[in-house]
Write a protein that holds these residues in place. Structure first.
Motif, mmCIF file in Angstrom:
data_model
loop_
_atom_site.group_PDB
_atom_site.id
_atom_site.type_symbol
_atom_site.label_atom_id
_atom_site.label_comp_id
_atom_site.label_asym_id
_atom_site.label_seq_id
_atom_site.Cartn_x
_atom_site.Cartn_y
_atom_site.Cartn_z
ATOM 1 N N THR A 13 -8.594 24.564 -2.142
ATOM 2 C CA THR A 13 -9.111 24.107 -0.867
ATOM 3 C C THR A 13 -8.199 23.023 -0.312
ATOM 4 O OG1 THR A 13 -10.480 22.417 -1.897
ATOM 5 C CG2 THR A 13 -11.498 24.563 -1.547
ATOM 6 N N GLU A 14 -8.376 22.736 0.961
ATOM 7 C CA GLU A 14 -7.593 21.704 1.606
ATOM 8 C C GLU A 14 -8.519 20.587 2.020
ATOM 9 O OE1 GLU A 14 -5.946 23.830 4.842
ATOM 10 O OE2 GLU A 14 -4.680 25.076 3.577
ATOM 11 N N ARG A 15 -8.066 19.356 1.865
ATOM 12 C CA ARG A 15 -8.839 18.193 2.268
ATOM 13 C C ARG A 15 -7.930 17.251 3.022
ATOM 14 N NH1 ARG A 15 -12.347 17.038 -3.220
ATOM 15 N NH2 ARG A 15 -12.806 19.206 -3.599
ATOM 16 N N PHE A 16 -8.543 16.387 3.819
ATOM 17 C CA PHE A 16 -7.795 15.383 4.565
ATOM 18 C C PHE A 16 -8.361 14.009 4.240
ATOM 19 C CE2 PHE A 16 -7.130 19.257 6.857
ATOM 20 C CZ PHE A 16 -5.809 19.182 7.285
ATOM 21 N N ALA A 17 -7.487 13.027 4.117
ATOM 22 C CA ALA A 17 -7.891 11.649 3.866
ATOM 23 C C ALA A 17 -6.782 10.738 4.377
ATOM 24 C CB ALA A 17 -8.127 11.417 2.378
ATOM 25 N N ASP A 18 -7.090 9.463 4.524
ATOM 26 C CA ASP A 18 -6.086 8.483 4.915
ATOM 27 C C ASP A 18 -5.352 8.068 3.642
ATOM 28 O OD1 ASP A 18 -4.579 6.593 6.190
ATOM 29 O OD2 ASP A 18 -6.204 5.139 6.393
ATOM 30 N N LEU A 19 -4.246 8.756 3.345
ATOM 31 C CA LEU A 19 -3.518 8.513 2.101
ATOM 32 C C LEU A 19 -2.736 7.205 2.182
ATOM 33 C CD1 LEU A 19 -2.178 12.107 1.359
ATOM 34 C CD2 LEU A 19 -4.190 10.980 0.399
ATOM 35 N N PRO A 20 -2.675 6.459 1.070
ATOM 36 C CA PRO A 20 -1.945 5.182 1.081
ATOM 37 C C PRO A 20 -0.443 5.377 1.178
ATOM 38 C CG PRO A 20 -2.806 5.637 -1.104
ATOM 39 C CD PRO A 20 -3.323 6.717 -0.207
ATOM 40 N N GLY A 21 0.232 4.352 1.682
ATOM 41 C CA GLY A 21 1.677 4.404 1.827
ATOM 42 C C GLY A 21 2.069 5.466 2.832
ATOM 43 N N ARG A 76 9.682 4.605 -6.495
ATOM 44 C CA ARG A 76 11.062 4.269 -6.132
ATOM 45 C C ARG A 76 11.351 4.528 -4.654
ATOM 46 N NH1 ARG A 76 11.264 7.431 -10.692
ATOM 47 N NH2 ARG A 76 11.892 9.134 -9.343
ATOM 48 N N ASN A 77 10.796 5.587 -4.108
ATOM 49 C CA ASN A 77 11.100 5.985 -2.738
ATOM 50 C C ASN A 77 10.420 5.054 -1.744
ATOM 51 O OD1 ASN A 77 10.286 7.608 -0.184
ATOM 52 N ND2 ASN A 77 12.054 8.674 -1.029
ATOM 53 N N SER A 78 11.184 4.482 -0.841
ATOM 54 C CA SER A 78 10.623 3.524 0.123
ATOM 55 C C SER A 78 9.572 4.166 1.024
ATOM 56 C CB SER A 78 11.739 2.897 0.959
ATOM 57 O OG SER A 78 12.420 3.900 1.695
ATOM 58 N N GLY A 79 9.683 5.450 1.304
ATOM 59 C CA GLY A 79 8.715 6.125 2.148
ATOM 60 C C GLY A 79 7.355 6.323 1.513
ATOM 61 N N LEU A 80 7.272 6.189 0.186
ATOM 62 C CA LEU A 80 6.001 6.377 -0.519
ATOM 63 C C LEU A 80 5.375 5.067 -0.985
ATOM 64 C CD1 LEU A 80 6.850 9.511 -2.692
ATOM 65 C CD2 LEU A 80 5.439 9.404 -0.627
ATOM 66 N N GLN A 81 6.037 3.957 -0.780
ATOM 67 C CA GLN A 81 5.546 2.682 -1.286
ATOM 68 C C GLN A 81 4.275 2.248 -0.581
ATOM 69 O OE1 GLN A 81 8.888 0.050 -1.032
ATOM 70 N NE2 GLN A 81 9.878 0.983 -2.790
ATOM 71 N N ARG A 82 3.317 1.754 -1.385
ATOM 72 C CA ARG A 82 2.049 1.242 -0.874
ATOM 73 C C ARG A 82 2.151 -0.218 -0.470
ATOM 74 N NH1 ARG A 82 -2.938 3.090 -4.513
ATOM 75 N NH2 ARG A 82 -2.310 5.188 -5.046
ATOM 76 N N ALA A 83 3.182 -0.926 -0.948
ATOM 77 C CA ALA A 83 3.276 -2.369 -0.747
ATOM 78 C C ALA A 83 4.721 -2.777 -0.484
ATOM 79 C CB ALA A 83 2.748 -3.102 -1.974
ATOM 80 N N ALA A 84 4.900 -3.650 0.499
ATOM 81 C CA ALA A 84 6.233 -4.124 0.843
ATOM 82 C C ALA A 84 6.701 -5.194 -0.141
ATOM 83 C CB ALA A 84 6.224 -4.698 2.258
ATOM 84 N N LEU A 85 7.966 -5.130 -0.513
ATOM 85 C CA LEU A 85 8.582 -6.142 -1.368
ATOM 86 C C LEU A 85 8.773 -7.413 -0.547
ATOM 87 C CD1 LEU A 85 9.830 -6.437 -4.242
ATOM 88 C CD2 LEU A 85 12.027 -5.909 -3.190
#
Length: 195
Positions: A13-21, A76-85
């Motif tokens: 099935t497919e679901r939608f949510a507000d995913l982090p990062g 490692r990937n900046s596009g997936l990071q949940r928090a800024a350094l």
């Protein structure tokens, strides 16, 4: 604000949510390093990384001890990071840790992290802002350290960034071939209309 969604791995099935990062897609299950690598090689994938959350973790330094805290995977990937350094640098090795700003750990400090009798030790090399989706987290650790604390190989959650939004359905089909079944996929809310 992120939504934590636990999915049956092969429900189809497919679901939608507000995913982090910056994640476009999240899969939950048990994923081997080989599966993660193969998913990352799919033409639709920009980045695929383990993105586990562990609860009931102990964190100790020479000056303090915290019990039952939350730790996250330091992606490692900046596009997936949940928090800024905000200070220091990103993790580059298994014995390195990112501290969440305002949670008690300090840059350069030696830290021991334990869970269910398993432990890892390292030094704080960077400080990040509070992570989206898990603002109460205390630290971020490399995926290999998270797997050791969890006591199981591989990872339980994957965060995926797509090259183009229009490739979401093609990615789901290709992931089925890699994983050997039809995975349940959670798409970010921003992909509604593209799937």
């Amino acid at each position: 604000m992120g939504a934590f969604v636990v999915l049956d791995r092969f429900g189809g099935t497919e679901r939608f949510a507000d995913l982090p990062g910056g994640a476009d897609v999240r899969l939950v299950g048990r994923f081997t390093p080989q599966q993660v690598e193969r998913l990352g090689e799919l033409p639709e994938a920009e980045a695929v990384e383990c993105d586990d959350t562990l609860f009931d973790v102990g964190v100790a330094t020479a000056r303090m001890q915290l019990e039952q805290v939350t730790v996250l995977t330091a992606v490692r990937n900046s596009g997936l990071q949940r928090a800024a350094l905000v200070q220091g640098r990103a993790v580059q090795g298994e014995a390195e840790i990112l501290a969440v700003d305002g949670r008690g750990l300090k840059l350069g400090e030696r830290v021991t992290v334990t869970r269910a009798g398993r432990g890892v030790a390292g030094s704080v090399v960077g400080v990040v802002a509070r992570p989206s989706g898990q603002p109460d987290a205390v630290a971020l650790l490399p995926a290999s350290a998270i797997a050791r604390l969890d006591g199981r190989p591989g990872c339980g959650e994957l965060a995926i960034q797509l090259k183009r939004r229009s490739q979401a359905t093609a990615f789901q089909r290709a992931a089925k071939g890699v994983l050997g079944g039809d995975p349940v996929v959670t798409y970010d809310e921003s992909l509604r209309g593209h799937v």
